[in-house]
Write an enzyme that holds these catalytic residues in place. Sequence first.
Site, mmCIF file in Angstrom:
data_model
loop_
_atom_site.group_PDB
_atom_site.id
_atom_site.type_symbol
_atom_site.label_atom_id
_atom_site.label_comp_id
_atom_site.label_asym_id
_atom_site.label_seq_id
_atom_site.Cartn_x
_atom_site.Cartn_y
_atom_site.Cartn_z
ATOM 1 N N SER A 191 1.470 4.379 14.957
ATOM 2 C CA SER A 191 2.849 4.027 15.237
ATOM 3 C C SER A 191 3.728 4.477 14.055
ATOM 4 C CB SER A 191 2.965 2.526 15.510
ATOM 5 O OG SER A 191 4.117 2.226 16.238
ATOM 6 N N HIS A 232 -0.607 2.323 23.461
ATOM 7 C CA HIS A 232 -0.174 2.522 22.084
ATOM 8 C C HIS A 232 -1.316 2.328 21.088
ATOM 9 C CE1 HIS A 232 3.216 2.999 19.379
ATOM 10 N NE2 HIS A 232 2.893 1.916 18.705
ATOM 11 N N ASP A 261 2.009 4.962 27.017
ATOM 12 C CA ASP A 261 2.703 4.307 25.907
ATOM 13 C C ASP A 261 4.167 4.711 25.943
ATOM 14 O OD1 ASP A 261 3.677 3.400 23.466
ATOM 15 O OD2 ASP A 261 2.642 4.962 22.305
#
Length: 501
Positions: free
Chosen positions: A190, A457, A433
Amino acid sequence: MSLAYSILLLLISSTSTSYFISFAHSKIARLGISSKMLKNAPDGSTQKIDESDLKMYYFNQTLDHFTFTPKSYMTFQQRYAINSSHWGGAKANAPILAFLGEESSLDSDLSGIGFLRDNGPHLKALLVYIEHRYYGKTMPFGSAEEALKNASTLGYLNAAQALADYAAILLHVKEKYSTKHSPIIVIGGSYGGMLAAWFRLKYPHIALGALASSAPLLYFEDTRPKIGYYYIVTKVFKETSERCYTRIRKSWKEIDRVAVKPNGLSILSKTFKTCAPLNGSFNIKDFLDTIYAEAVQYNRGPTYWVANVCNAINANTPNRKDTLLDRIFAGVVALIGNRTCYDTNMFSQPTNNHIAWRWQSCSEIVIPVGYDKQDTMFPTAPFNMTSYIDGCESYYGVPPRPHWITTYFGIQDVKLILRRFGSNIIFSNGLSDPYSVGGVLEDISDTVVAITTNGSHCQDISLKNKEDPQWLVMQREKEIKVIDSWISTYQNDLRDLNMSI
């Protein structure tokens, strides 16, 4: 990762608390490696892992790496952990796998990240985990209270400083283990995935390669994707169940319709079993928006969260008096469990991590997430950069720099730039995602590669599970095969160099 940690909806509009900024239509979906908000969901528990082989350390870190004023020489204690149980040693120039922490405590990363632990034995790697400045126990100025106090102290919290921190610690680790030529592979997810890719670009002399998982490094004003975060949220719900999608889409107007009735807010509070009286319909809307976004972003087996929500919303009940909003509430219960009451502010509690990430989102990590016309499950409310900047400036006294990331890291023409200057980066994304819309989804060159699946994710760097689908197993195997090739090439180059001396 992480994309943290942080809050799912960082900037809550119309809130009365002083912890948050009132921005019109300026919600930022949470970056973070795994779901922290829904960790109590029926299938949201994390695996227990043995951490007895981890040793925790603190590094005397420089406050400001880029100026030479007296204050810049201040130091703080930065936390990192090492697992040397499988390392092949300095004489073999065995590799180092380094996890670059994101907007989260190191403790949550250690319990949720499996990629290093799962692959350390195969690579005979030294495993290093580093906590990001201003998160967890890594606080400048002696305490979180001082570090997070205002823009003057928060001003040292940015990506460039974090990357320099990682560089200093990794060089320290190599010196500590007397391993001058051990290649380093950095891993992040991320926001941490963005940091990993940027670290390889900015510090190629330290990191041989990078695995950037679910890194939305193109989700900025100058490189904004054509479709946004909530388009994918809508898409996943619609593909899961058309009926569920339709009911959710209709529910927003129904919430507003009930809210304007005499005692309407009391009716909504009773329907959704809220822990406190509602100040307006926005409380429920923000709460539901968060539920749906989190369910999609971290939608993974064995019991998939979106399917759980939709099954509950779609279910026929013997009670013919059930309304549309009763069915919507059933979706909430299916995801986060049966509770005596539901706190509509549960996703926006101002922890230290939330406050730190709010600053980053109000300074340089300005990701323009809004509700556009194609995001049909939600009422249209496009991202408004002007109101966003005004809100941040009114709160901190300094405006955001929405163009700084693309200026500093040079990603306006990502294909050309990475082809000319980049190498040894894996960009992995699950196309279910919502943040994948801002990811690198195509191979740039032979050594800058994209691996895409239908996953969620940061799923590839999470802990292995016996129930993992075959495509996830194959994705991880492909990533390790690429990393193996980087290390093999490096070791051959090192032998050739030594023979020529």
